[in-house]
Design an enzyme around this catalytic site. Structure first.
Site, short mmCIF file in Angstrom:
data_model
loop_
_atom_site.label_atom_id
_atom_site.label_comp_id
_atom_site.label_asym_id
_atom_site.label_seq_id
_atom_site.Cartn_x
_atom_site.Cartn_y
_atom_site.Cartn_z
N TYR A 290 -26.90 9.93 4.09
CA TYR A 290 -27.17 8.66 4.68
C TYR A 290 -26.37 8.92 6.13
O TYR A 290 -25.40 9.44 6.07
CB TYR A 290 -27.18 7.47 4.03
CG TYR A 290 -25.74 7.56 3.55
CD1 TYR A 290 -24.74 6.85 4.10
CD2 TYR A 290 -25.75 7.47 1.84
CE1 TYR A 290 -23.31 6.67 3.32
CE2 TYR A 290 -24.56 7.37 1.31
CZ TYR A 290 -23.45 6.82 2.06
OH TYR A 290 -22.19 6.67 1.12
N ARG B 131 -16.22 5.24 5.46
CA ARG B 131 -15.21 4.62 4.85
C ARG B 131 -13.89 4.11 5.57
O ARG B 131 -13.32 3.31 5.69
CB ARG B 131 -14.55 5.34 3.61
CG ARG B 131 -15.43 5.46 2.51
CD ARG B 131 -15.14 6.48 1.61
NE ARG B 131 -15.89 6.48 0.50
CZ ARG B 131 -15.68 5.81 -0.78
NH1 ARG B 131 -14.51 5.00 -0.87
NH2 ARG B 131 -16.40 5.63 -1.83
N ASP C 297 -11.62 -0.53 -8.81
CA ASP C 297 -11.74 0.52 -9.75
C ASP C 297 -10.54 0.35 -10.71
O ASP C 297 -10.48 0.99 -11.92
CB ASP C 297 -11.62 1.64 -8.93
CG ASP C 297 -12.77 2.02 -8.29
OD1 ASP C 297 -13.80 1.62 -8.53
OD2 ASP C 297 -12.83 3.29 -7.70
N GLU D 201 1.00 -1.25 -0.13
CA GLU D 201 0.08 -0.05 0.06
C GLU D 201 1.04 1.27 0.03
O GLU D 201 1.70 1.42 0.87
CB GLU D 201 -1.04 -0.14 1.30
CG GLU D 201 -1.51 1.28 1.41
CD GLU D 201 -2.41 1.77 0.26
OE1 GLU D 201 -3.19 1.19 -0.37
OE2 GLU D 201 -2.32 3.25 0.14
C1 FAD Z 1 -18.61 9.92 -4.65
C2 FAD Z 1 -18.54 8.28 -4.64
C3 FAD Z 1 -19.49 7.49 -3.71
C4 FAD Z 1 -19.37 6.08 -3.80
N1 FAD Z 1 -20.16 5.52 -3.24
C5 FAD Z 1 -20.07 4.22 -3.14
C6 FAD Z 1 -21.06 3.35 -2.52
O1 FAD Z 1 -21.99 3.77 -1.73
N2 FAD Z 1 -21.00 1.83 -2.63
C7 FAD Z 1 -20.01 1.14 -3.22
O2 FAD Z 1 -19.96 0.03 -3.21
N3 FAD Z 1 -18.90 1.86 -3.99
C8 FAD Z 1 -19.12 3.35 -3.89
N4 FAD Z 1 -18.07 4.19 -4.58
C9 FAD Z 1 -17.06 3.49 -5.33
C10 FAD Z 1 -15.77 3.00 -4.45
O3 FAD Z 1 -15.46 4.03 -3.53
C11 FAD Z 1 -14.88 2.56 -5.16
O4 FAD Z 1 -15.32 1.57 -6.30
C12 FAD Z 1 -13.81 1.65 -4.42
O5 FAD Z 1 -13.44 2.59 -3.22
C13 FAD Z 1 -12.91 1.15 -5.24
O6 FAD Z 1 -12.03 0.28 -4.33
P1 FAD Z 1 -10.61 -0.33 -4.72
O7 FAD Z 1 -10.01 -1.16 -3.76
O8 FAD Z 1 -10.37 -0.75 -6.16
O9 FAD Z 1 -9.89 1.22 -4.94
P2 FAD Z 1 -9.41 2.18 -3.69
O10 FAD Z 1 -10.53 2.06 -2.59
O11 FAD Z 1 -9.19 3.65 -4.56
O12 FAD Z 1 -8.00 1.76 -3.26
C14 FAD Z 1 -6.95 1.66 -4.00
C15 FAD Z 1 -5.67 1.78 -3.05
O13 FAD Z 1 -4.58 1.54 -3.92
C16 FAD Z 1 -3.50 2.26 -3.43
N5 FAD Z 1 -2.61 2.51 -4.30
C17 FAD Z 1 -2.83 3.24 -5.62
N6 FAD Z 1 -1.64 3.29 -6.33
C18 FAD Z 1 -0.89 2.32 -5.69
C19 FAD Z 1 0.47 1.94 -5.99
N7 FAD Z 1 1.21 2.12 -7.26
N8 FAD Z 1 1.22 0.89 -5.21
C20 FAD Z 1 0.59 0.72 -4.05
N9 FAD Z 1 -0.67 1.31 -3.56
C21 FAD Z 1 -1.38 1.89 -4.46
C22 FAD Z 1 -4.32 3.69 -2.90
O14 FAD Z 1 -3.62 4.47 -2.00
C23 FAD Z 1 -5.51 2.94 -2.12
O15 FAD Z 1 -5.37 2.58 -0.64
C24 FAD Z 1 -18.17 5.59 -4.56
C25 FAD Z 1 -17.21 6.23 -5.06
C26 FAD Z 1 -17.27 7.62 -4.95
C27 FAD Z 1 -16.46 8.58 -5.90
#
Ligand code: FAD
Length: 415
Positions: free
Chosen positions: A242, A132, A319, A58
């Site tokens: 919420y 979160r 994502d 991370e």
């Molecule tokens: C306004 C908004 C509201 C939302 N509401 C909802 C909801 O109600 N319900 C829902 O299910 N989803 C919701 N989402 C979507 C959700 O937030 C994302 O889909 C989710 O956070 C994706 O998780 P992830 O683990 O893929 O990425 P992230 O949670 O973004 O985690 C990525 C991690 O990787 C780390 N990282 C990045 N690059 C590197 C690297 N090169 N090396 C090491 N670490 C790295 C970052 O620091 C981070 O900790 C919402 C999004 C937004 C913008």
């Protein structure tokens, strides 16, 4: 580089001392996970459950999330429950009883979608909302009880090289570059994924022309908002609120159209700036928007359909694979489902390349359908004139349960 090593009780009695005693690392198959967000931590838990040892890399020095909420729908809750993560989250979860849908055009309430007990009865799992930061803490706390998960903080994944036996992942930290070896790299490094862009050479997520303003207030400021989720739909704008933090705070997300785009979660925005986008909204909704002193803004991006998610020993989840508009509140839920499925695929096929392709095949249709539903909601929420009138009439006509039933295919998914 900080390393948050998790240890079993026997290792505590005889701590690891590198270069002095050749303490054997786990002989289990090893996987490297890039990113310790929602997807990365869930993947670590799922992989550990499936019998793997896991290194999570991370970039941030601390595990955490900026102040905002997230909705955890029954499909995601079920995965977290199966991984034993619910006990660490229970106190933080809030269970709203209903989603109240308001239309700016109509000046108030047009529909109610029951979620509380109805979701529990219908899907056998609750529909929750949570801060979160609490979600992260709960996942990290659960991971810390698993001896085969090592979380390394302050290391940024920059590169990786594959060979016949595995993959070596390079990550940059304060002490220089370190290498981590595994059978596969599961990239959960978020919407601006380095692995997606640099290793798989895929296009970045596209900016959608919309931004989200996010804020929280103590629930004493708005006690009447503490038991339900609210949605206000306006022309090119909408607002969702919420309760979170076990009911102690109210979370607001206000979406507007704008050209602003920066790769950050934490750019501040003033109350005046936010209010400027909602000047023509009814007084009742503007009173809600006036509550927070300050907001954070976030550019909304999504990935077009059809790009690959896996190649060789590298696969994208969450994502990094499929950033989507948040209008179905499913981006995090899909990352959580991905985590479960990729662990299952890796555990059931020793051929890593095949296992990762099987993961992509198993997930793609469903996730792309959710992405389309999110884009459809974007259009529906922001309708104008006659279209908005017809939308409101349709919502009024359908019962709340029928409105909910349209998304059974999302919420009824089982691991
Ligand atoms: C306004 C908004 C509201 C939302 N509401 C909802 C909801 O109600 N319900 C829902 O299910 N989803 C919701 N989402 C979507 C959700 O937030 C994302 O889909 C989710 O956070 C994706 O998780 P992830 O683990 O893929 O990425 P992230 O949670 O973004 O985690 C990525 C991690 O990787 C780390 N990282 C990045 N690059 C590197 C690297 N090169 N090396 C090491 N670490 C790295 C970052 O620091 C981070 O900790 C919402 C999004 C937004 C913008």
């Amino acid at each position: 580089m900080t390393s948050l090593q998790t240890r079993g009780p026997d290792q505590d009695a005889f701590p690891r001392t590198e270069n002095v005693w050749p303490v054997a690392k786990s002989t289990k198959r090893r996987i490297v996970v890039a990113g310790g967000g929602i997807g990365g931590l869930t993947a670590a838990l799922a992989l550990e459950r499936a019998g793997f040892a896991v290194d999570v890399l991370e970039r941030s020095d601390t595990l955490g999330e900026v102040g905002a909420g997230i909705q955890i729908s029954p499909n995601a809750w079920r995965v977290l429950d199966g991984l034993g993560a619910i006990p660490a989250l229970e106190d933080a979860f809030v269970h709203p009883d209903v989603i109240r849908i308001h239309s700016v055009r109509a000046g108030g309430l047009v529909g109610r979608v029951p979620i509380g007990k109805t979701a529990l009865r219908r899907y056998g799992a609750p529909y929750c909302v949570v801060h979160r930061g609490d979600l992260h803490r709960g996942l990290a706390e659960t991971a810390s009880t698993r001896p085969d998960i090592d979380i390394h903080l302050g290391v940024t994944v920059t590169d990786a090289q594959e060979d016949e036996d595995g993959i070596t992942v390079e990550a940059k930290g304060a002490d220089g570059v370190s290498s981590y070896r595994g059978e596969a790299l599961v990239a959960a490094d978020g919407v601006w994924s380095t692995v997606r862009r640099r290793l798989l050479r895929l296009p970045s997520a596209d900016f959608s022309g919309r931004i989200a303003f996010r804020a929280t207030v103590p629930s004493e400021m708005a006690p009447d908002l503490a038991s339900f989720t609210g949605l206000w739909m306006g022309e090119s704008t909408h607002l969702v609120h919420y309760p979170i933090s076990g009911g102690r705070e109210i979370n607001f997300v206000a979406i507007v159209e704008s050209d602003w785009r920066e790769e950050t979660w934490s750019t501040p925005a003033s109350r005046e700036e936010v209010m400027g986008h909602f000047a023509d909204w009814p007084a009742a909704a503007r009173r809600l928007l006036e509550m927070p002193d300050s907001w954070l803004q976030w550019a909304l991006c999504d990935v077009g359909p059809g790009t690959i998610w896996a190649e060789g020993r590298v696969a994208l989840i969450g994502d990094a694979a499929h950033a989507m508009l948040p209008f179905m509140a499913q981006g995090g839920a899909m990352a959580i489902e991905d985590a479960h499925v990729i662990a299952r695929c890796l555990a059931s096929d020793p051929d890593v390349d095949e296992a990762l392709l099987a993961y992509e095949r198993a997930r793609k249709d469903r996730v792309e359908r959710v992405m389309r539903a999110a884009r459809d909601n974007a259009r529906t929420y922001h309708m104008k004139g006659v279209m908005a009138f017809l939308r409101d009439a349709g919502i009024r006509y359908l019962s709340g349960t029928r409105l909910l039933a349209r998304f059974d295919w999302i919420y009824d998914w089982r691991p």
